[in-house]
Design an enzyme around this catalytic site. Structure first.
Site, mmCIF file in Angstrom:
data_model
loop_
_atom_site.group_PDB
_atom_site.id
_atom_site.type_symbol
_atom_site.label_atom_id
_atom_site.label_comp_id
_atom_site.label_asym_id
_atom_site.label_seq_id
_atom_site.Cartn_x
_atom_site.Cartn_y
_atom_site.Cartn_z
ATOM 1 N N GLU A 279 0.868 -1.190 0.000
ATOM 2 C CA GLU A 279 0.000 0.000 0.000
ATOM 3 C C GLU A 279 0.899 1.231 0.000
ATOM 4 O OE1 GLU A 279 -2.879 0.116 3.274
ATOM 5 O OE2 GLU A 279 -2.615 2.289 3.370
ATOM 6 N N ARG B 282 0.389 10.402 0.869
ATOM 7 C CA ARG B 282 0.754 11.446 1.839
ATOM 8 C C ARG B 282 1.928 12.273 1.377
ATOM 9 N NH1 ARG B 282 0.911 7.635 7.142
ATOM 10 N NH2 ARG B 282 -1.015 6.584 6.620
ATOM 11 N N LYS C 1 -10.691 -1.684 6.908
ATOM 12 C CA LYS C 1 -9.465 -1.386 7.641
ATOM 13 C C LYS C 1 -9.888 -0.991 9.051
ATOM 14 C CE LYS C 1 -5.753 2.108 7.693
ATOM 15 N NZ LYS C 1 -4.460 2.348 7.068
HETATM 16 C C1 3PG Z 1 -1.073 4.025 8.382
HETATM 17 O O1 3PG Z 1 -2.023 4.100 7.620
HETATM 18 O O2 3PG Z 1 -0.344 4.981 8.719
HETATM 19 C C2 3PG Z 1 -0.799 2.707 8.897
HETATM 20 O O3 3PG Z 1 -1.761 2.422 9.781
HETATM 21 C C3 3PG Z 1 0.572 2.522 9.412
HETATM 22 O O4 3PG Z 1 0.573 2.477 10.772
HETATM 23 P P1 3PG Z 1 1.927 2.111 11.518
HETATM 24 O O5 3PG Z 1 2.960 3.094 11.068
HETATM 25 O O6 3PG Z 1 1.599 2.210 12.977
HETATM 26 O O7 3PG Z 1 2.276 0.703 11.091
#
Ligand code: 3PG
Length: 215
Positions: free
Chosen positions: A43, A47, A131
């Site tokens: 994924e 961002r 999710k």
């Molecule tokens: C996100 O979308 O930022 C994910 O949930 C990643 O979370 P993490 O950095 O805690 O694994």
């Protein structure tokens, strides 16, 4: 009408690396390193300015990698991500307007939720895999266990605060399809080009499923 089920796309791997890619040039070596370690469903979060080009590069150069777009937060993200090669879409949370747009998307969607009410609203729209985010901060394994009875048709991809210390506990739950996390691609390793480290983290993460099957 049921919406496209993301289960077959993401259910073959225990862990989906959640990637925030700052430099387009890191995208292909990063995805290749993760796939070499057994994690070929990834994924890319929307961002960074590099995200769409990163996805485009992975989708065109690594046909065996399934790349999805994460952090889909507005309507315009949907077409942009699909045009860049996203095979599936993930949102961190799903306000009504975004849910409407996601329900019309041409690729499978994993909409985000953090409460029972949100999960129910998404289930009513036909989304089959949600999710659960931020998983650890929102009740973690205990929440998923509690919801399995009342919302037995729903399956989850929990994300947020998961790493090798708690991954197995999530993967042991029958209503968990796979888990997401950024721990397999630490920022520093990407920045310094330490892709061997990333392959080794991916290998350890991809072995989690094998442990579950054996036990
Ligand atoms: C996100 O979308 O930022 C994910 O949930 C990643 O979370 P993490 O950095 O805690 O694994």
């Amino acid at each position: 009408m049921p919406l496209p089920d993301p289960g077959p796309l993401i259910g073959g791997v225990p862990v989906i690396p959640v990637l925030t890619i700052e430099r387009v040039r890191d995208a292909v070596p990063l995805a290749r390193a993760l796939a070499a370690g057994g994690l070929a469903v990834i994924e890319v979060t929307l961002r960074t300015d590099a995200a769409l080009d990163a996805m485009r590069a992975i989708a065109s150069e690594l046909p065996d990698v399934v790349v999805g777009a994460g952090t889909v937060v507005k309507d315009a993200d949907i077409e942009a991500a699909i045009a860049a090669g996203a095979s599936y879409l993930v949102s961190p949370g799903t306000p009504e307007r975004l849910a409407d747009a996601l329900a019309r998307a041409s690729v499978p969607v994993i909409p985000g939720c953090a409460t029972v009410g949100e999960a129910m609203a998404l289930a009513a729209r036909g989304f089959a895999v949600l999710k659960f985010f931020p998983a650890e901060a929102s009740g973690g394994v205990a929440w998923l266990k509690s919801i399995a009875g009342p919302l037995s048709a729903l399956r989850f991809c929990p994300t947020g605060g998961i790493d090798m210390t708690n991954a197995a506990a999530y993967l042991a739950l029958p209503n968990v399809v796979s888990i997401g996390g950024s721990w397999v691609a630490p920022k520093e390793a990407v920045a310094s080009g330490d892709f061997e480290k990333i392959t080794s983290l991916a290998r350890a993460a991809s072995a989690l499923r094998r442990q579950r099957r054996l036990s």
